[in-house]
Design a protein around this motif. Structure first.
Motif, PDB file in Angstrom:
ATOM      1  N   GLN A 158       9.558 -34.818 -21.703  1.00 40.86           N
ATOM      2  CA  GLN A 158      10.483 -33.833 -21.151  1.00 40.86           C
ATOM      3  C   GLN A 158       9.782 -32.688 -20.418  1.00 40.86           C
ATOM      4  O   GLN A 158      10.326 -32.135 -19.473  1.00 40.86           O
ATOM      5  CB  GLN A 158      11.353 -33.258 -22.282  1.00 40.86           C
ATOM      6  N   ASP A 159       8.577 -32.357 -20.879  1.00 38.81           N
ATOM      7  CA  ASP A 159       7.830 -31.289 -20.193  1.00 38.81           C
ATOM      8  C   ASP A 159       7.474 -31.707 -18.773  1.00 38.81           C
ATOM      9  O   ASP A 159       7.524 -30.899 -17.839  1.00 38.81           O
ATOM     10  CB  ASP A 159       6.543 -30.943 -20.962  1.00 38.81           C
ATOM     11  N   GLN A 160       7.106 -32.972 -18.660  1.00 42.26           N
ATOM     12  CA  GLN A 160       6.788 -33.516 -17.336  1.00 42.26           C
ATOM     13  C   GLN A 160       8.015 -33.426 -16.407  1.00 42.26           C
ATOM     14  O   GLN A 160       7.923 -32.912 -15.295  1.00 42.26           O
ATOM     15  CB  GLN A 160       6.352 -34.991 -17.506  1.00 42.26           C
ATOM     16  N   VAL A 161       9.146 -33.901 -16.919  1.00 43.98           N
ATOM     17  CA  VAL A 161      10.386 -33.889 -16.136  1.00 43.98           C
ATOM     18  C   VAL A 161      10.747 -32.445 -15.748  1.00 43.98           C
ATOM     19  O   VAL A 161      11.060 -32.145 -14.596  1.00 43.98           O
ATOM     20  CB  VAL A 161      11.528 -34.542 -16.935  1.00 43.98           C
ATOM     21  N   ARG A 162      10.638 -31.559 -16.727  1.00 47.23           N
ATOM     22  CA  ARG A 162      10.993 -30.161 -16.465  1.00 47.23           C
ATOM     23  C   ARG A 162      10.101 -29.569 -15.375  1.00 47.23           C
ATOM     24  O   ARG A 162      10.558 -28.864 -14.485  1.00 47.23           O
ATOM     25  CB  ARG A 162      10.895 -29.343 -17.761  1.00 47.23           C
ATOM     26  N   SER A 163       8.811 -29.866 -15.447  1.00 43.64           N
ATOM     27  CA  SER A 163       7.917 -29.262 -14.458  1.00 43.64           C
ATOM     28  C   SER A 163       8.178 -29.851 -13.065  1.00 43.64           C
ATOM     29  O   SER A 163       8.035 -29.155 -12.054  1.00 43.64           O
ATOM     30  CB  SER A 163       6.452 -29.394 -14.881  1.00 43.64           C
ATOM     31  N   GLU A 164       8.624 -31.094 -12.999  1.00 42.87           N
ATOM     32  CA  GLU A 164       8.960 -31.663 -11.687  1.00 42.87           C
ATOM     33  C   GLU A 164      10.233 -31.021 -11.115  1.00 42.87           C
ATOM     34  O   GLU A 164      10.304 -30.731  -9.922  1.00 42.87           O
ATOM     35  CB  GLU A 164       9.103 -33.185 -11.801  1.00 42.87           C
ATOM     36  N   PHE A 165      11.204 -30.773 -11.980  1.00 44.43           N
ATOM     37  CA  PHE A 165      12.410 -30.083 -11.507  1.00 44.43           C
ATOM     38  C   PHE A 165      12.082 -28.656 -11.068  1.00 44.43           C
ATOM     39  O   PHE A 165      12.611 -28.157 -10.083  1.00 44.43           O
ATOM     40  CB  PHE A 165      13.500 -30.080 -12.587  1.00 44.43           C
ATOM     41  N   LYS A 166      11.186 -28.002 -11.830  1.00 42.40           N
ATOM     42  CA  LYS A 166      10.764 -26.652 -11.420  1.00 42.40           C
ATOM     43  C   LYS A 166      10.125 -26.693 -10.033  1.00 42.40           C
ATOM     44  O   LYS A 166      10.310 -25.781  -9.225  1.00 42.40           O
ATOM     45  CB  LYS A 166       9.754 -26.074 -12.423  1.00 42.40           C
ATOM     46  N   SER A 167       9.350 -27.743  -9.772  1.00 44.75           N
ATOM     47  CA  SER A 167       8.681 -27.792  -8.477  1.00 44.75           C
ATOM     48  C   SER A 167       9.705 -27.990  -7.355  1.00 44.75           C
ATOM     49  O   SER A 167       9.557 -27.420  -6.272  1.00 44.75           O
ATOM     50  CB  SER A 167       7.562 -28.840  -8.452  1.00 44.75           C
ATOM     51  N   LEU A 168      10.767 -28.748  -7.604  1.00 46.69           N
ATOM     52  CA  LEU A 168      11.795 -28.895  -6.562  1.00 46.69           C
ATOM     53  C   LEU A 168      12.530 -27.572  -6.337  1.00 46.69           C
ATOM     54  O   LEU A 168      12.814 -27.193  -5.206  1.00 46.69           O
ATOM     55  CB  LEU A 168      12.795 -30.009  -6.913  1.00 46.69           C
ATOM     56  N   LYS A 169      12.788 -26.866  -7.432  1.00 50.70           N
ATOM     57  CA  LYS A 169      13.440 -25.552  -7.300  1.00 50.70           C
ATOM     58  C   LYS A 169      12.565 -24.602  -6.480  1.00 50.70           C
ATOM     59  O   LYS A 169      13.069 -23.844  -5.641  1.00 50.70           O
ATOM     60  CB  LYS A 169      13.707 -24.978  -8.700  1.00 50.70           C
ATOM     61  N   SER A 170      11.261 -24.653  -6.680  1.00 54.26           N
ATOM     62  CA  SER A 170      10.417 -23.726  -5.933  1.00 54.26           C
ATOM     63  C   SER A 170      10.293 -24.149  -4.459  1.00 54.26           C
ATOM     64  O   SER A 170      10.195 -23.294  -3.577  1.00 54.26           O
ATOM     65  CB  SER A 170       9.067 -23.502  -6.619  1.00 54.26           C
ATOM     66  N   ILE A 171      10.333 -25.446  -4.203  1.00 55.64           N
ATOM     67  CA  ILE A 171      10.395 -25.917  -2.809  1.00 55.64           C
ATOM     68  C   ILE A 171      11.673 -25.389  -2.146  1.00 55.64           C
ATOM     69  O   ILE A 171      11.658 -24.870  -1.036  1.00 55.64           O
ATOM     70  CB  ILE A 171      10.364 -27.470  -2.750  1.00 55.64           C
TER      71      ILE A 171
END
Ligand SMILES: *Cc1c(COP(=O)(O)O)cnc(C)c1O
Length: 219
Positions: A158-171
């Protein structure tokens, strides 16, 4: 359907939208959700989407969520409401051209590759900038660039998934401030599927795409 109510409540709390992903599922299954008030449906194959559109009520919003080949664009332009997976300059040019022919403005999302898994699909930031700079210079008249889309790695981490979603939000935030600072039209972050939509909503998703939780597993 209980699952629909649960998802609706969570989506409502976050002011997000629910795209019911009906790919491979029969028209009757879509009608059942329609009768419970669902209006946005997502498909990933052009012929299937056309057939369903022809046989279901006109007030459904059809979202193309899968990879779209340029030669197939013209077939969906008359009715598609949003194209989620725009991943090349040539594709966006084709959508704009066909939309102009039909005198329509089509909503599109820029797809980014955020997962660890290898994938042919999704833009890098430099490719996205190519599209956005072109649009700044001479705006695509028949396209509304409405936001971004991405898929997280298929994993239990879940940490992996969360960090990928965070990266899309920052994009999204970066593009918003660089290219659309005062435009409300750039507002969507399409992220989250059956297995990870709650994390996606927590990380700022405005649009989740749910298939199997609503319709059951696909073959
Ligand atoms: C199939 C699909 C979904 C839905 O997947 P589920 O895990 O069944 O919810 C969402 N987004 C895209 C791009 C898809 O292809």
């Amino acid at each position: 359907m209980k699952e629909l109510e649960i998802i609706r409540e969570k989506v409502g709390k976050h002011n997000a939208a629910l795209v019911a992903v009906s790919k491979t599922k029969p028209i009757a299954a879509i009608k059942e959700l329609y009768d419970q008030g669902q209006r946005i449906f997502g498909e990933n194959r052009v012929p299937e989407m056309i057939e369903k559109c022809d046989n279901l009520p006109d007030d459904i919003e059809w979202h193309m969520i899968g990879h779209l080949q340029r030669k197939k664009v013209k077939h969906i332009i008359p009715f598609v409401s949003m194209i989620h997976a725009v991943d090349s300059v040539r594709l966006i040019e084709e959508i704009n051209k066909r939309a102009a022919e039909q005198e329509r403005v089509v909503n599109v999302l820029l797809q980014f590759h955020i997962a660890k898994e290898e994938s042919k699909f999704g833009l890098s930031m430099s490719e996205a900038k190519e599209i956005l700079d072109a649009n700044d210079f001479a705006p695509f008249q028949n396209i509304n660039i409405a936001g971004v889309m991405g898929m997280a790695t298929f994993t239990d981490d879940q940490d992996q998934v969360r960090s990928e979603f965070k990266s899309l939000k920052s994009i999204f935030d970066q593009i918003k401030s660089d290219y659309f600072p005062n435009q409300d039209s750039f507002k969507e972050i399409s992220m989250g599927m059956s297995g990870d939509y709650e994390i996606a909503l927590e990380e700022g998703s405005t649009m989740i795409r749910i298939g199997s939780l609503l319709f059951g597993a696909r073959d």
